[in-house]
Enzyme design. Structure first.
Site, PDB file in Angstrom:
ATOM      1  N   HIS A 185      46.838  61.110  25.296  1.00 24.28           N
ATOM      2  CA  HIS A 185      46.334  59.875  25.876  1.00 24.28           C
ATOM      3  C   HIS A 185      46.285  58.767  24.834  1.00 24.28           C
ATOM      4  O   HIS A 185      45.477  58.810  23.918  1.00 24.28           O
ATOM      5  CB  HIS A 185      44.938  60.137  26.445  1.00 24.28           C
ATOM      6  CG  HIS A 185      44.342  59.002  27.185  1.00 24.28           C
ATOM      7  ND1 HIS A 185      43.113  58.462  26.863  1.00 24.28           N
ATOM      8  CD2 HIS A 185      44.791  58.295  28.253  1.00 24.28           C
ATOM      9  CE1 HIS A 185      42.825  57.494  27.700  1.00 24.28           C
ATOM     10  NE2 HIS A 185      43.824  57.358  28.558  1.00 24.28           N
ATOM     11  N   HIS A 242      46.212  49.221  25.294  1.00 24.67           N
ATOM     12  CA  HIS A 242      45.599  49.651  26.540  1.00 24.67           C
ATOM     13  C   HIS A 242      45.277  48.454  27.422  1.00 24.67           C
ATOM     14  O   HIS A 242      45.357  48.540  28.653  1.00 24.67           O
ATOM     15  CB  HIS A 242      44.325  50.443  26.255  1.00 24.67           C
ATOM     16  CG  HIS A 242      43.580  50.829  27.486  1.00 24.67           C
ATOM     17  ND1 HIS A 242      44.167  51.549  28.514  1.00 24.67           N
ATOM     18  CD2 HIS A 242      42.296  50.593  27.880  1.00 24.67           C
ATOM     19  CE1 HIS A 242      43.275  51.742  29.474  1.00 24.67           C
ATOM     20  NE2 HIS A 242      42.141  51.172  29.118  1.00 24.67           N
TER      21      HIS A 242
END
Length: 388
Positions: free
Chosen positions: A57, A99
Site C-alpha cells: 500500500h 496519495h
C-alpha cells in the site's frame, strides 16, 4: 496440480488471471501471462501471482514515507506481489505519485519560502482543504521538494527518512519497474489509482488519457499486462476500458457513501447498491475486480470487534470479479478490537490473526502497509490450507 487446477476455475483479466473463486477454498493461484511486451521487463511465459496476493500500500509505507522510490523498492525487496501508486497531475500535465493532490503533509513544501504564496484553500470532492496542491506546481518545481512521513505521530521511526527522496513521477516509476523487472527476470506488478478524476477533468487535467498514453508507451496497456488500474470513481474505470485493455478495479468506500462521480451526475446509487449482485453485475461490464474497504468484507461490531463476513466475496466471485480489499496495518489503532495487544494505539497488535480472518473469507489479495507481515501471513495460510 491440486486446488490450483480445480475444474471450477475460470479465466478473468483476459487470458491472464485464473479464477478468483477458488481462493474462497484456499490459496488460489492467481496467474498472469506476461507476454514480454515492450517495456514490461516481463520476459516470456506465465508468471504466477499468488492468492492471496500482497499489495504494498503506497509501497512499504509502514516503514518509509509513502509513495517514494524508497518505499517502492523496500516493498519489492520484501517480496510484495504488487506495488501501489496513486496518481495526481502537475500544472504542466505530468502524473506524479501522491496519495492526495494536497502535499502539505507529505512533503517539505511548507519549508520553502518561494512557495509560500501558493498556499490556498480549495474544495476537492466536496471537502474544503487548505494547503499546497500538485496542480499548482510544474513538475520541475515539484522536484525541488522532498517527501516526508505522513503520520509521524504514529510512525516516528519513518521520519528518519524525511527528505531522502523526491516525489516520483509515474514515468519514473515505470522506468524503475522496467529496470527491476529485467534484473529479476520477472515483471514488477503495479496497482495504479486515478485520484479525484472528476475534479481534475474539470480543471482540464484529465488523468485517464495521460495514464493511457504512458501505459501504451511502456507496454502495460494489454489485458495480460502486469498492472491493475483502480479508482473510487467507477466512470474513471469505464473511461479507461475504452482506452486500454489493462485490468481494472473499482474501489469501494463505506456502504453509505456515494462515489464522487455519482454525486456530480446525480446518480443516486450508493456503495451499498454497488455491492449487491445487481451492482456487481454492472461493475463486471467494464472492470475485472473490486477493491472494498475491509469493513465491507467483515463488518466491525459496535465494540470494534469483527462480526460475521458479508456475502460480498461470494457474490463478486460469482460474477468473475477479483477482490483486493484495503487496508491492513499492524498498529492497534487500525486493527479490529479483538486483535489489539496492550493499550498503546501505535504498538503492533495481532496482525497475523487479523490477516488470517480476512484471508479465510476468500479474498484474492490485500493492501498492506507492512507487506512483510502480510506475506508471512499469506505463506502461513497457504501452508495450512495445503495440509488440509
Amino acid at each position: 496440480m491440486g486446488q490450483a487446477q480445480r475444474p471450477d476455475r475460470r479465466t478473468v483479466l483476459g487470458a491472464a488471471v485464473l479464477g478468483a473463486g477458488a481462493a474462497a477454498l484456499g490459496p488460489a493461484a492467481t496467474a498472469a501471462a506476461a507476454d514480454g511486451g515492450k517495456g514490461s521487463g516481463a520476459g516470456r511465459g506465465r508468471v504466477v501471482l499468488p492468492a492471496p496476493a500482497v499489495i504494498a500500500h503506497r509501497g512499504a509505507s509502514g516503514y518509509r514515507p509513502e509513495h517514494t522510490l524508497g518505499a517502492y523498492q523496500l516493498a519489492l525487496d520484501m517480496g510484495a506481489d504488487v506495488i501501489e501508486q496513486d496518481l495526481v497531475p502537475t500544472r504542466d500535465g505530468h502524473l506524479v505519485c501522491r496519495h492526495e493532490n494536497d502535499i502539505t503533509g507529505t512533503t517539505d513544501v511548507a519549508d520553502h519560502p518561494e512557495f509560500a504564496g501558493r498556499r490556498t484553500t480549495k474544495t476537492v470532492d466536496g471537502t474544503e482543504i487548505t494547503g499546497w496542491f500538485t496542480e499548482d506546481f510544474t513538475l520541475a518545481e515539484l522536484k525541488t521538494l522532498r517527501a516526508t512521513e505522513r503520520i509521524p505521530g504514529t510512525r516516528p521511526d519513518n521520519t528518519l527518512y524525511d527528505g531522502r527522496w523526491a516525489v516520483p513521477s509515474f514515468e519514473e516509476v515505470l522506468r524503475w519497474a522496467e529496470r527491476e523487472g529485467r534484473r529479476r527476470g520477472r515483471p514488477v506488478w503495479l496497482h495504479v489509482e486515478t485520484k479525484h478524476p472528476s475534479y481534475f477533468r474539470a480543471l482540464g487535467l484529465g488523468l485517464e488519457e495521460r495514464l493511457a498514453k504512458l501505459l501504451r508507451r511502456y507496454g502495460r496497456d494489454r489485458a495480460n499486462s502486469p498492472t491493475f488500474l483502480q479508482s473510487f470513481e467507477p466512470t474513471s474505470m469505464e473511461r479507461m476500458s475504452r482506452l486500454v485493455r489493462t485490468p481494472r478495479v473499482v474501489l469501494l468506500w463505506t456502504a453509505d457513501s456515494r462515489p464522487w462521480d455519482f454525486e456530480q451526475t446525480g446518480d443516486p446509487r450508493t456503495v451499498a447498491d454497488l455491492v449487491t449482485p445487481e451492482g456487481l453485475e454492472w461493475i463486471s461490464g467494464f472492470a475485472q475486480g473490486v477493491g472494498p474497504v475491509l469493513d465491507l468484507v467483515i463488518p466491525r461490531r459496535a465494540d470494534g470487534r469483527l462480526g460475521e463476513p458479508t456475502t460480498l466475496v461470494r457474490d463478486a466471485h460469482a460474477r468473475g470479479l477479483l477482490l483486493h480489499p484495503y487496508t491492513m496495518r499492524n498498529e492497534n489503532r487500525f486493527l479490529p478490537a479483538d486483535f489489539h495487544r496492550g493499550t498503546d494505539p501505535d504498538a503492533y497488535g495481532d496482525a497475523f490473526g487479523a490477516l488470517r480472518a480476512y484471508f479465510e473469507t476468500g479474498i484474492d489479495g490485500i493492501f498492506a502497509d507492512q507487506p512483510d507481515t502480510a506475506l508471512l501471513a499469506a505463506e502461513d495460510f497457504r501452508r495450512d490450507f495445503g495440509r488440509g
